[in-house]
Design a protein around this motif. Structure first.
Motif, mmCIF file in Angstrom:
data_model
loop_
_atom_site.group_PDB
_atom_site.id
_atom_site.type_symbol
_atom_site.label_atom_id
_atom_site.label_comp_id
_atom_site.label_asym_id
_atom_site.label_seq_id
_atom_site.Cartn_x
_atom_site.Cartn_y
_atom_site.Cartn_z
ATOM 1 N N ALA A 283 0.820 -1.210 0.000
ATOM 2 C CA ALA A 283 0.000 0.000 0.000
ATOM 3 C C ALA A 283 0.855 1.262 0.000
ATOM 4 C CB ALA A 283 -0.925 0.000 1.209
ATOM 5 N N LEU A 284 2.019 1.217 0.686
ATOM 6 C CA LEU A 284 2.910 2.379 0.695
ATOM 7 C C LEU A 284 3.516 2.637 -0.673
ATOM 8 C CD1 LEU A 284 4.713 1.853 4.128
ATOM 9 C CD2 LEU A 284 2.949 3.550 3.589
ATOM 10 N N ASP B 272 -3.109 12.433 -5.210
ATOM 11 C CA ASP B 272 -3.680 13.172 -4.089
ATOM 12 C C ASP B 272 -3.114 12.610 -2.792
ATOM 13 O OD1 ASP B 272 -5.119 14.684 -2.363
ATOM 14 O OD2 ASP B 272 -7.097 14.164 -3.184
ATOM 15 N N LEU B 273 -2.231 13.352 -2.134
ATOM 16 C CA LEU B 273 -1.594 12.860 -0.911
ATOM 17 C C LEU B 273 -2.579 12.759 0.246
ATOM 18 C CD1 LEU B 273 1.750 14.886 -1.090
ATOM 19 C CD2 LEU B 273 1.305 12.533 -1.818
ATOM 20 N N SER C 211 -3.224 9.404 2.325
ATOM 21 C CA SER C 211 -3.058 9.304 3.779
ATOM 22 C C SER C 211 -4.351 8.835 4.450
ATOM 23 C CB SER C 211 -2.627 10.665 4.342
ATOM 24 O OG SER C 211 -3.652 11.640 4.101
ATOM 25 N N ASN C 212 -5.503 9.331 3.958
ATOM 26 C CA ASN C 212 -6.779 8.897 4.543
ATOM 27 C C ASN C 212 -7.042 7.413 4.294
ATOM 28 O OD1 ASN C 212 -7.379 11.446 5.551
ATOM 29 N ND2 ASN C 212 -8.387 12.087 3.629
ATOM 30 N N HIS D 132 -7.019 -3.993 -2.143
ATOM 31 C CA HIS D 132 -7.570 -3.945 -3.498
ATOM 32 C C HIS D 132 -8.412 -2.677 -3.697
ATOM 33 C CE1 HIS D 132 -5.972 -7.821 -4.212
ATOM 34 N NE2 HIS D 132 -6.883 -8.523 -3.504
ATOM 35 N N LYS D 133 -9.168 -2.338 -2.639
ATOM 36 C CA LYS D 133 -9.971 -1.127 -2.737
ATOM 37 C C LYS D 133 -9.093 0.113 -2.884
ATOM 38 C CE LYS D 133 -14.220 0.489 -2.537
ATOM 39 N NZ LYS D 133 -15.291 0.059 -3.449
ATOM 40 N N ALA D 134 -7.952 0.164 -2.159
ATOM 41 C CA ALA D 134 -7.029 1.295 -2.260
ATOM 42 C C ALA D 134 -6.422 1.375 -3.659
ATOM 43 C CB ALA D 134 -5.952 1.177 -1.196
ATOM 44 N N GLN D 135 -6.078 0.199 -4.210
ATOM 45 C CA GLN D 135 -5.541 0.196 -5.571
ATOM 46 C C GLN D 135 -6.552 0.769 -6.557
ATOM 47 O OE1 GLN D 135 -4.415 -3.835 -6.319
ATOM 48 N NE2 GLN D 135 -2.580 -3.744 -5.004
#
Length: 610
Positions: free
Chosen positions: A228-229, A235-236, A240-241, A351-354
């Motif tokens: 994830a990192l 959008d930073l 971060s959120n 997966h959702k973050a990707q």
């Protein structure tokens, strides 16, 4: 006062007279001799009867206990039979899967050499086992057969103590003792090797590769994952959120695990075997799993089986260990489910973050192309964040509902266990009350019988006293009756003698009337009779019917008798040997006559079978 002094001396003289009568052996109605031999025999007979009754009661108790033991063993046998079939099926299934796995991977390039090594190792172990049997077991069995043959041959010599045989026997005993010591050394060596292998199998490295059943759950590393990192996001703030959601999920699941540990403090307070030895804990678990909850009378059968396998453990220890084991198993099942959900949620969040970051990148590219869409991109990011937040809240709600459902199931199981224990306690109290009532009734009956015996004894004593007075009067009356009967008997004898003389005179007069006065005629024996003469002169005979019988018959003829079917039935039964059997008597009794008798000839008498 002087005229009353002789009275004590008179009473003393009377008592001394009674004592002298007893010493001299004279009979007295106030003193009766006691037959001590008869009393001893009666006491011995009563004692023997009581001992015999006690033996019967003990035998009945033993038979009842043996019947109860056999019933329990039959129920245990059925449980073990079901468990044996299940284990046999599981074994066949595992062997089938293992064979299929080996067939599919034996010829592969990656694992082919490993399976070849397995074959070589199996062949070497089989050869070592054959060599071990040949070097240790076969000589012992051969020696056993030789010793049996030698003892069979030398039995008589050993019995009579032959010196040579005694020396050979001593040498054989020393050899057997030496062989026993060798076998003990070999068994000790094998036990040491077994302990070493078990220690090696329980080493930390192997336990990490193959953890126990309750510890085979996925290990989750808290924090933000490296994948994830490494994700790129224009959008930073969004990144971060989104990455902060990993920390939120970790905190929630760690608090859930801590809460689960507080709820199951009993499971976490002991080691993996509940402070028991591993062998005893394994035996407890194996026996406990064989008795499902739907089995009738499960708890009694389970604890009976456990007491048989673990006799040194009390019922309280077994009950405490059962509570700990159920709590321990439930705790690890919940922990495994929580860790699985934790890992699943982290994967889904990744997966959702990707997806979110890719969507954010696409939006950023569109923003760079079209600046007028900047505000819309910001709103889109906010919407995406709200979706992630909403998804997190849904996940947390789902976890709370699952935890609540699991807690309800656990509470129902505890309530069911408490109900079973309460029912068992009520049953025991009811049995104790029934036993107490039975003992009270038995004691009451014993007291009533004792009172009845005392009343009967008192009545018998009064009756015997009355009977003694009545017997004395009766003896006196009998003596008078006997004297009177003797006088009457003498008179009757005189009368009988006079009647005999008169009868003899009358008989003599009758003899004189019937005495033979015919003359002697020897030729009458050679002359013909009147019947013979009548045959020689038939013309002088009267007209007599030829078919008239010689004598007048006043009974039934043989033809009339044999015409009755009951006579023929009796003959057939007699010939068949069934006349004196129950069947023959039953058939003859129910046979009807050929002609029904008149009503005035009926009777009510019934013949018995005997």
């Amino acid at each position: 006062m002087d005229k009353y002094k002789p009275l004590p001396s008179m009473k003393t003289d009377y008592t001394d007279g009674l004592v002298l009568r007893m010493l001299d052996g004279l009979g007295s109605n106030k003193y009766k001799s006691v037959d001590y031999e008869r009393l001893r025999a009666s006491v011995t007979e009563k004692r023997f009867g009581s001992l015999k009754t006690l033996m019967k009661v003990n035998k009945m108790e033993q038979q009842s206990q043996q019947h109860r033991e056999n019933t329990l063993l039959k129920q245990h046998h059925l449980v073990w039979q079901r468990e044996f079939l299940r284990l046999q099926q599981c074994r066949r299934k595992v062997e089938t899967e293992l064979d299929a796995h080996m067939k599919t991977n034996r010829d592969s390039l990656v694992c082919g050499h490993i399976y070849k090594d397995f074959d070589y190792m199996e062949a070497s172990l089989s050869a070592d086992l054959d060599g071990f049997k040949k070097n240790t077991c076969e000589p012992v069995w051969n020696m056993r057969e030789d010793l049996k043959y030698w003892l069979a041959e030398k039995r008589e010599d050993l019995k009579y103590g032959a010196p040579e045989v005694i020396e050979q026997h001593a040498a054989i005993q020393s050899t057997v003792a030496h062989v026993k010591s060798q076998q003990e050394a070999i068994l000790g060596k094998l036990a040491t090797e077994q302990n070493c292998l078990e220690t090696e199998l329980q080493s930390e490295s192997l336990m990490e590769l193959c953890p126990p059943t309750h510890e085979k759950h996925c290990v989750v590393s808290p924090g933000i994952p490296q994948e994830a990192l490494e994700l790129e996001c224009t959008d930073l703030l969004l990144k971060s959120n989104v990455l902060q959601e990993f920390t939120i999920i970790d905190d929630k699941y760690q608090s859930l695990i801590e809460e689960l540990g507080h709820k199951h403090a009993l499971a976490t307070s002991c080691d993996s075997s509940g402070y028991w030895s591993p062998e005893e804990h394994f035996l407890f678990v194996a026996v406990h799993d064989q008795y499902p909850r739907e089995l009738p009378n499960r708890r009694m059968l389970l604890f009976d089986r456990l007491r048989r396998h673990l006799p040194h453990k009390s019922r309280s220890n077994l009950s405490d260990h059962e509570d700990w084991w159920l709590d321990y198993k439930y705790y690890h099942e919940r922990l495994k489910a929580v860790c699985s959900d934790w890992a699943r949620d982290r994967r889904e969040l990744l997966h959702k973050a990707q997806m979110v970051f890719s969507e954010a990148a696409i939006a950023q590219e569109l923003e760079e192309v079209k600046c007028e869409y900047y505000h819309r991109q910001k709103q889109l990011c906010q919407v995406l964040y709200e979706r992630v937040k909403e998804w997190r809240e849904q996940k947390l709600e789902m976890l709370q509902l699952e935890a609540k459902l699991k807690e309800e199931q656990r509470r129902e199981a505890q309530e069911r266990e408490l109900r079973e224990q309460e029912a068992e306690r009520k049953r025991r109290l009811k049995e104790k009350e029934v036993i107490g009532q039975y003992n009270m009734i038995k004691e009451k009956k014993r007291l009533e019988m004792e009172e009845a015996t005392k009343r009967r004894l008192k009545e018998l004593k009064e009756l015997m006293e009355k009977q003694a007075a009545f017997d004395r009067d009766r003896i006196k009356f009998r003596e008078e009756q006997i004297s009177r009967k003797i006088d009457e008997r003498k008179k009757k004898e005189e009368e009988k003698a006079q009647e005999a003389e008169e009868m003899e005179a009358r008989l003599e007069a009758l003899r004189a009337q019937v005495r033979v006065i015919a003359d002697s005629d020897p030729l009458r024996t050679t002359q013909g009779t009147k019947a013979w003469e009548s045959r020689l002169r038939p013309e002088e005979q009267e007209d007599v019917p030829m078919l008239e019988p010689l004598f007048k018959i006043n009974s039934y003829t043989s033809k009339q008798i044999t015409s009755d079917h009951r006579i023929r039935l009796e003959q057939r039964l007699r010939e068949a040997g069934l006349l004196n059997t129950d069947y023959g008597r039953h058939v003859i009794r129910h046979a009807t006559p050929p002609i029904q008798p008149r009503k005035d000839q009926l009777h009510t008498f019934k013949f018995s079978d005997s």
